[in-house]
Design a protein around this motif. Structure first.
Motif, PDB file in Angstrom:
ATOM      1  N   ASP A  90       0.791  -1.098  -0.223  1.00  0.00           N
ATOM      2  CA  ASP A  90      -0.107   0.035   0.093  1.00  0.00           C
ATOM      3  C   ASP A  90       0.792   1.289  -0.119  1.00  0.00           C
ATOM      4  O   ASP A  90       0.245   2.188  -0.445  1.00  0.00           O
ATOM      5  N   ARG A  91       2.056   1.141   0.506  1.00  0.00           N
ATOM      6  CA  ARG A  91       2.943   2.303   0.413  1.00  0.00           C
ATOM      7  C   ARG A  91       4.050   2.568  -0.415  1.00  0.00           C
ATOM      8  O   ARG A  91       4.713   3.661  -0.378  1.00  0.00           O
ATOM      9  N   GLY A  92       3.783   1.468  -1.331  1.00  0.00           N
ATOM     10  CA  GLY A  92       4.689   1.673  -2.626  1.00  0.00           C
ATOM     11  C   GLY A  92       6.273   1.278  -1.908  1.00  0.00           C
ATOM     12  O   GLY A  92       6.563   0.611  -0.782  1.00  0.00           O
ATOM     13  N   CYS A  93       7.164   1.448  -3.129  1.00  0.00           N
ATOM     14  CA  CYS A  93       8.531   1.060  -2.767  1.00  0.00           C
ATOM     15  C   CYS A  93       9.564   2.137  -3.142  1.00  0.00           C
ATOM     16  O   CYS A  93       9.080   3.063  -4.022  1.00  0.00           O
ATOM     17  N   MET A 113      13.893   7.156  -6.399  1.00  0.00           N
ATOM     18  CA  MET A 113      12.431   7.334  -6.999  1.00  0.00           C
ATOM     19  C   MET A 113      11.580   6.480  -5.917  1.00  0.00           C
ATOM     20  O   MET A 113      11.997   5.832  -5.123  1.00  0.00           O
ATOM     21  N   HIS A 114      10.198   6.903  -5.901  1.00  0.00           N
ATOM     22  CA  HIS A 114       9.044   6.145  -5.166  1.00  0.00           C
ATOM     23  C   HIS A 114       8.203   5.781  -6.037  1.00  0.00           C
ATOM     24  O   HIS A 114       7.672   6.421  -6.850  1.00  0.00           O
ATOM     25  N   SER A 115       7.728   4.322  -6.034  1.00  0.00           N
ATOM     26  CA  SER A 115       6.756   3.933  -7.174  1.00  0.00           C
ATOM     27  C   SER A 115       6.050   2.592  -6.428  1.00  0.00           C
ATOM     28  O   SER A 115       6.489   1.991  -5.908  1.00  0.00           O
ATOM     29  N   PHE A 116       4.833   2.474  -7.046  1.00  0.00           N
ATOM     30  CA  PHE A 116       3.965   1.185  -6.872  1.00  0.00           C
ATOM     31  C   PHE A 116       4.226   0.244  -7.934  1.00  0.00           C
ATOM     32  O   PHE A 116       4.095  -0.997  -7.601  1.00  0.00           O
ATOM     33  N   ASP A 117       5.067   0.349  -8.907  1.00  0.00           N
ATOM     34  CA  ASP A 117       5.289  -0.380 -10.178  1.00  0.00           C
ATOM     35  C   ASP A 117       6.638  -0.136 -10.418  1.00  0.00           C
ATOM     36  O   ASP A 117       7.000   0.466 -11.485  1.00  0.00           O
ATOM     37  N   PRO A 118       7.814  -0.257  -9.715  1.00  0.00           N
ATOM     38  CA  PRO A 118       9.108   0.325 -10.164  1.00  0.00           C
ATOM     39  C   PRO A 118       9.616  -0.263 -11.718  1.00  0.00           C
ATOM     40  O   PRO A 118      10.238   0.272 -12.587  1.00  0.00           O
TER      41      PRO A 118
END
Length: 203
Positions: A90-93, A113-118
């Motif tokens: 839920d918080r992303g990567c 970077m911050h992403s939910f789908d790196p």
């Protein structure tokens, strides 16, 4: 993050692949891989006999552009990602890159970077390395945004102010006309090369 050592030896018998070449003597290899998204990566410099372990199931998944154009050969920056369909929650990567100011002998990590789908989202990024800095460019639907990070020999991000009064700059222009000596800008892996023992257990 100081230079890593593999915690367990991967059992796969796949031959090493050069996935990114800076020039005729510096390159990244993917080794002991199950496939192009899961293996061990190394930095190699045959001129200085440097061989440094970089990580597992991360660097080989970066989908953006990487240009290493430092003629001094001291500065090296290598971004990473996550394998396809990796679940960030839920918080992303937070996704990191690693950087070296000593020709690849020692690397340290820094988030970029911050992403939910790196795996997909890193395709929007370009990392460019010069003789005194590295640039991170993100290309969005309607704009481009560039950050500039100084690289200073002996300085590690997170340990005080950057020497010489230098600082991170935001909204700068990406230098034009710069290329890696090899001309390569993206990681490349031959997916047809596979180990003969893909189901081997980790040792």
């Amino acid at each position: 993050m100081e230079t890593l050592r593999p915690s367990k030896v991967l059992p796969y018998d796949s031959p090493p692949q050069v996935i990114y070449r800076i020039d005729d003597h510096r390159f990244l290899t993917l080794e002991r891989y199950r496939d192009c998204n899961y293996g061990d990566t190394y930095f190699n410099d045959t001129k200085t006999s440097v061989r440094t372990y970089l990580g597992r199931a991360g660097i080989e998944n970066f989908q953006g552009k990487l240009i290493i154009a430092d003629p001094t050969e001291r500065n090296i920056v290598i971004p990473s990602s996550a394998p396809p369909q990796y679940v960030c929650g839920d918080r992303g990567c937070f996704v990191s890159l690693i950087y070296s100011t000593d020709g690849g002998r020692t690397f340290y990590g820094k988030r970029f970077m911050h992403s939910f789908d790196p795996y997909t989202d890193t395709s929007e990024y370009t990392v460019l390395v010069t003789s005194d800095s590295y640039y991170v460019q993100q290309t969005g639907p309607a704009s481009e945004y560039v950050k500039k990070f100084p690289l200073v020999s002996g300085y590690r991000y997170g340990q005080g102010e950057i020497p010489g009064g230098r600082h991170i700059e935001y909204g700068v222009k990406l230098p034009h006309g710069m290329h890696s000596p090899s001309g390569q800008e993206r990681f490349s892996c031959d997916a047809s090369i596979r180990p003969t023992n893909p189901d081997a257990p980790l040792k």
